[in-house]
Design a protein around this motif. Structure first.
Motif, PDB file in Angstrom:
ATOM      1  N   GLY A  88       0.821  -1.197   0.000  1.00 52.15           N
ATOM      2  CA  GLY A  88       0.000   0.000   0.000  1.00 52.15           C
ATOM      3  C   GLY A  88       0.856   1.247   0.000  1.00 52.15           C
ATOM      4  N   GLN A  89       0.232   2.376  -0.256  1.00 49.29           N
ATOM      5  CA  GLN A  89       0.956   3.648  -0.267  1.00 49.29           C
ATOM      6  C   GLN A  89       0.060   4.764   0.220  1.00 49.29           C
ATOM      7  OE1 GLN A  89       0.779   6.452  -2.484  1.00 49.29           O
ATOM      8  NE2 GLN A  89      -0.968   5.747  -3.638  1.00 49.29           N
ATOM      9  N   MET A  90       0.726   5.863   0.609  1.00 48.53           N
ATOM     10  CA  MET A  90       0.020   7.033   1.124  1.00 48.53           C
ATOM     11  C   MET A  90       0.663   8.287   0.539  1.00 48.53           C
ATOM     12  SD  MET A  90      -0.141   8.588   4.957  1.00 48.53           S
ATOM     13  CE  MET A  90       1.453   9.349   4.801  1.00 48.53           C
ATOM     14  N   SER A  91      -0.143   9.176   0.003  1.00 47.62           N
ATOM     15  CA  SER A  91       0.367  10.448  -0.512  1.00 47.62           C
ATOM     16  C   SER A  91      -0.319  11.597   0.207  1.00 47.62           C
ATOM     17  CB  SER A  91       0.153  10.558  -2.025  1.00 47.62           C
ATOM     18  OG  SER A  91      -1.218  10.638  -2.323  1.00 47.62           O
ATOM     19  N   ASN A  92       0.263  12.774   0.089  1.00 45.75           N
ATOM     20  CA  ASN A  92      -0.263  13.949   0.799  1.00 45.75           C
ATOM     21  C   ASN A  92      -0.635  15.078  -0.149  1.00 45.75           C
ATOM     22  OD1 ASN A  92      -0.210  13.154   3.492  1.00 45.75           O
ATOM     23  ND2 ASN A  92       1.996  13.427   3.570  1.00 45.75           N
ATOM     24  N   ARG A  93      -1.058  14.801  -1.345  1.00 43.94           N
ATOM     25  CA  ARG A  93      -1.438  15.859  -2.278  1.00 43.94           C
ATOM     26  C   ARG A  93      -2.804  16.396  -1.885  1.00 43.94           C
ATOM     27  NH1 ARG A  93       0.034  18.745  -6.674  1.00 43.94           N
ATOM     28  NH2 ARG A  93      -1.616  19.094  -8.169  1.00 43.94           N
ATOM     29  N   TYR A  94      -2.869  17.634  -1.427  1.00 46.29           N
ATOM     30  CA  TYR A  94      -4.083  18.307  -0.963  1.00 46.29           C
ATOM     31  C   TYR A  94      -4.657  17.682   0.301  1.00 46.29           C
ATOM     32  CZ  TYR A  94      -3.919  20.504  -5.511  1.00 46.29           C
ATOM     33  OH  TYR A  94      -3.513  21.163  -6.610  1.00 46.29           O
ATOM     34  N   HIS A  95      -4.755  16.364   0.319  1.00 46.03           N
ATOM     35  CA  HIS A  95      -5.318  15.665   1.470  1.00 46.03           C
ATOM     36  C   HIS A  95      -4.731  14.262   1.453  1.00 46.03           C
ATOM     37  CE1 HIS A  95      -8.408  13.893   4.091  1.00 46.03           C
ATOM     38  NE2 HIS A  95      -8.532  15.125   4.549  1.00 46.03           N
ATOM     39  N   THR A  96      -4.593  13.639   2.605  1.00 46.94           N
ATOM     40  CA  THR A  96      -4.028  12.300   2.680  1.00 46.94           C
ATOM     41  C   THR A  96      -4.855  11.329   1.850  1.00 46.94           C
ATOM     42  OG1 THR A  96      -3.225  12.770   4.889  1.00 46.94           O
ATOM     43  CG2 THR A  96      -3.344  10.463   4.245  1.00 46.94           C
ATOM     44  N   ALA A  97      -4.173  10.547   1.022  1.00 45.26           N
ATOM     45  CA  ALA A  97      -4.828   9.567   0.156  1.00 45.26           C
ATOM     46  C   ALA A  97      -4.083   8.247   0.249  1.00 45.26           C
ATOM     47  CB  ALA A  97      -4.851  10.075  -1.281  1.00 45.26           C
TER      48      ALA A  97
END
Length: 182
Positions: free
Chosen positions: A116-125
């Motif tokens: 899995g992965q997590m990004s922080n573009r505008y809001h955590t996804a």
């Protein structure tokens, strides 16, 4: 995308079918090998119908258990994107929950992983990560691998975004990685 996953699973099943009658894996006799990996590659980021290609770096820490002469199983965690700014656009943290690697020849391995992965573009996804690689070991310590990874994440936040931005982002990446095992 579904077709790619099915083909990858069929290939892994075919490769491991020959070892179906092997002895069960034992953790007490397993040697664990930690490694640090640095990579550089081209990442294609898709938002809706728009895509852009960016240069991305990768840094990861992984641990693999050697269960036989031909099979290793491990996990890892890392970061892809701008190493000077961990909250930059098109950057994300990832976890390889299952990373299986099979020796094809003396120093050449085929591997596949999912996580899995997590990004922080505008809001955590968050999203599902999967990929595959060919790894060549120059020595017991150093290796070079060519890797393909794909992920898609969704920020289910219903926030308004700039025109052309959506809450669904796709990341596909081709990269070269250098690894050092301890």
């Amino acid at each position: 995308m579904h077709n790619i996953i099915c083909r990858l699973l069929a290939l892994i099943t075919f490769i491991f079918a020959g070892s179906a009658y092997a002895e069960p894996l034992s953790l007490k006799d397993t040697q664990f090998i930690p490694s640090v990996n640095l990579g550089l590659g081209v990442q294609e980021v898709g938002v809706g119908n728009n895509t852009e290609k960016v240069l991305a770096s990768d840094i990861a820490v992984e641990v693999h258990g050697v269960f036989s002469d031909n099979f290793q199983l491990g996990l890892g965690a890392g970061f892809i994107g701008d190493l000077s700014n961990f909250e930059a656009q098109n950057s994300y943290w990832y976890l390889k929950a299952v990373d299986a690697r099979y020796r094809l020849f003396d120093q050449l391995y085929f591997g596949a992983y999912a996580g899995g992965q997590m990004s922080n573009r505008y809001h955590t996804a968050f999203g599902l990560l999967y990929g595959g690689y060919l790894r060549y070991e120059f020595s017991p310590r150093w290796s070079l691998s060519g890797e393909y990874r794909s992920t898609s994440n969704d920020a289910d936040d219903n926030l308004s975004r700039p025109p052309g931005e959506s809450n669904l982002r796709d990341y596909d990446m081709l990269q070269l990685r250098v690894g050092y095992s301890f």
